[in-house]
Write an enzyme that holds these catalytic residues in place. Structure first.
Site, PDB file in Angstrom:
ATOM      1  N   LYS A 119      -5.360   1.568  11.003  1.00 48.85           N
ATOM      2  CA  LYS A 119      -6.913   1.272  11.653  1.00 48.85           C
ATOM      3  C   LYS A 119      -7.683   1.236  10.070  1.00 48.85           C
ATOM      4  CE  LYS A 119      -6.391   5.097  10.180  1.00 48.85           C
ATOM      5  NZ  LYS A 119      -7.364   5.120   9.039  1.00 48.85           N
ATOM      6  N   ILE A 145       0.869   3.396   2.117  1.00 48.02           N
ATOM      7  CA  ILE A 145       1.513   4.616   3.245  1.00 48.02           C
ATOM      8  C   ILE A 145       2.046   3.878   4.177  1.00 48.02           C
ATOM      9  CG2 ILE A 145       0.157   2.914   4.843  1.00 48.02           C
ATOM     10  CD1 ILE A 145      -0.883   4.610   6.562  1.00 48.02           C
ATOM     11  N   ASP A 170     -11.574   6.805   8.174  1.00 48.95           N
ATOM     12  CA  ASP A 170     -11.403   6.057   7.965  1.00 48.95           C
ATOM     13  C   ASP A 170      -9.591   7.195   8.855  1.00 48.95           C
ATOM     14  OD1 ASP A 170      -9.039   6.715   6.698  1.00 48.95           O
ATOM     15  OD2 ASP A 170      -9.607   7.757   5.428  1.00 48.95           O
ATOM     16  N   LEU A 190      -3.134  -3.095   4.674  1.00 47.67           N
ATOM     17  CA  LEU A 190      -4.385  -3.531   3.568  1.00 47.67           C
ATOM     18  C   LEU A 190      -5.127  -2.774   3.672  1.00 47.67           C
ATOM     19  CD1 LEU A 190      -4.023  -7.883   4.062  1.00 47.67           C
ATOM     20  CD2 LEU A 190      -3.159  -6.078   1.876  1.00 47.67           C
ATOM     21  N   HIS A 235      -8.931  -6.345   6.670  1.00 50.32           N
ATOM     22  CA  HIS A 235      -7.602  -6.020   8.136  1.00 50.32           C
ATOM     23  C   HIS A 235      -8.178  -7.684   8.613  1.00 50.32           C
ATOM     24  CE1 HIS A 235      -7.163  -1.503   7.976  1.00 50.32           C
ATOM     25  NE2 HIS A 235      -5.845  -2.469   7.234  1.00 50.32           N
ATOM     26  N   ALA A 249       1.093  -1.161   0.201  1.00 52.49           N
ATOM     27  CA  ALA A 249      -0.009   0.249   0.228  1.00 52.49           C
ATOM     28  C   ALA A 249       1.335   1.325  -0.110  1.00 52.49           C
ATOM     29  CB  ALA A 249      -0.676  -0.106   1.430  1.00 52.49           C
ATOM     30  N   ARG A 299     -11.065   4.977  -0.039  1.00 52.30           N
ATOM     31  CA  ARG A 299     -11.618   5.177   0.704  1.00 52.30           C
ATOM     32  C   ARG A 299     -13.193   5.599   0.193  1.00 52.30           C
ATOM     33  NH1 ARG A 299      -6.696   6.931   1.065  1.00 52.30           N
ATOM     34  NH2 ARG A 299      -5.327   6.162   2.676  1.00 52.30           N
ATOM     35  N   SER A 347       3.465  -8.508  -1.483  1.00 56.44           N
ATOM     36  CA  SER A 347       1.928  -8.342  -2.577  1.00 56.44           C
ATOM     37  C   SER A 347       1.703 -10.151  -3.579  1.00 56.44           C
ATOM     38  CB  SER A 347       2.466  -7.372  -3.565  1.00 56.44           C
ATOM     39  OG  SER A 347       1.168  -6.798  -4.427  1.00 56.44           O
ATOM     40  N   TYR A 361       0.991 -13.335   0.639  1.00 60.19           N
ATOM     41  CA  TYR A 361       0.695 -13.610   1.891  1.00 60.19           C
ATOM     42  C   TYR A 361       0.943 -14.010   2.776  1.00 60.19           C
ATOM     43  CZ  TYR A 361      -1.979  -9.040  -0.018  1.00 60.19           C
ATOM     44  OH  TYR A 361      -2.811  -8.162  -0.457  1.00 60.19           O
TER      45      TYR A 361
END
Length: 332
Positions: free
Chosen positions: A98, A16, A178, A75, A80, A14, A166, A37, A59
């Site tokens: 989160k 992030i 989010d 993810l 999650h 990701a 999102r 990935s 994974y």
């Protein structure tokens, strides 16, 4: 022989990770070995970008690596809980972005899996270990602003990209999960209490069908906490704590910069100096969170955010969703 570092694997490529993986790799007691990935090319590109030794093409391959002690899960929201459970079943500790679950029921399932496995599992609310938030709590506990009576906050950004996760309802998109969750967890952290009831207004995007704007009031029995969040309002974030003798304002509460100090504005009634800014030294909240989590594993210390705390936060989120539908106060 006791371990002196936690070996990490990253479950997903990701975006992030650009913020999280480098400081995690530099953090005390931490070493990131590799990234996984479902696309082997993406894994190789990410491993090269972050200077990691291994690119896993699935994974499952990462979870099968006996050298990996803990996984970081960035993810999409709807994955999650599934991969957190698979990770603990594979004997790994878990630090998961989160929301760690989409609702109370999912969080309870994860707690059961944690208890069965004996592994450490934590939701990655990096703000909860940032020094500025520890300072806010200390100032209020010391009585700097008198008796805390009210909390107010906001967290907003503008994003109308239909391909952004999102804005995708089916995979756990929407503003409350989010960003609205941040004023909730920080209000609970600073008050040291759980809200008794909540009431909320919520607006949904007519195309994406996700919540794009919400206003929430939480009743902490003596402390009133209110906040707004939006995924379609100009960028803004702030948290304020109002007491009988003063006020504390957190200038950049959630996306704290990693290249400059953070600041708290402290206003005290009757102070000869008036408003004063408290400056906290520069740090990277992602690296701090990884180091604190690793220390808990290595030295048997309590987690900064145990799953029971996560469950309490999720109970508030569920109640906010119910209130937005029922148009009335909902108890926690």
């Amino acid at each position: 022989m006791a371990k002196d570092a936690i070996i990490w694997g990253v479950l997903g490529a990701a975006r992030i990770n650009d913020k999280v993986v480098p400081p995690m790799h530099r953090a005390p007691n931490c070493q990131v070995k590799g990234i996984a990935s479902r696309c082997s090319e993406k894994a190789r590109e990410a491993a090269a970008r972050y200077g990691l030794r291994v690119a896993y093409d699935s994974y499952e391959a990462l979870l099968a690596d006996p050298e990996i002690d803990a996984v970081y899960i960035p993810l999409p929201n709807h994955l999650h809980m599934e991969w957190a459970i698979k990770s603990v079943e594979a004997g790994k500790h878990v630090l998961c972005e989160k929301p760690i679950g989409l609702d109370v029921e999912q969080t309870e399932r994860l707690i059961a899996a944690r208890d069965k496995s004996g592994r450490c599992v934590q939701e990655a609310f990096m703000v909860r270990t940032h020094p500025q938030w520890l300072k806010v709590r200390a100032l209020i506990e010391e009585g700097t602003i008198g008796e805390l009576r009210a909390v107010s906050g906001a967290f907003c950004y503008y994003n109308i990209d239909p391909d952004n996760i999102r804005n995708q309802k089916d995979i756990g998109g929407g503003g409350l999960l989010d960003i609205g969750c941040y004023p909730i967890t920080t209000s609970r952290f600073i008050t040291g209490r759980e809200p008794r009831r909540v009431v909320a207004l919520m607006d949904h995007d007519p195309v994406f069908e996700v919540d794009r704007l919400g206003s929430v009031l939480m009743d902490f029995d003596g402390v009133q906490a209110s906040f707004l969040y939006s995924t379609q309002i100009h960028n803004y974030q702030r948290m304020q704590f109002h007491g009988t003798n003063g006020r504390i304002e957190v200038e950049i509460p959630f996306n704290a910069p990693n290249d400059q100090p953070t600041r708290l504005l402290v206003s005290e009634r009757g102070s000869a100096t008036g408003d004063r800014w408290l400056e906290l030294p520069t740090c990277d909240q992602y690296g701090v969170a990884a180091a604190v989590f690793a220390d808990a594993i290595l030295n048997g210390r309590p987690l900064a955010i145990p799953l029971e705390d996560t469950l309490s936060n999720m109970r508030v989120i569920d109640a906010i969703f119910r209130s937005a539908q029922s148009d009335r106060w909902e108890t926690i």
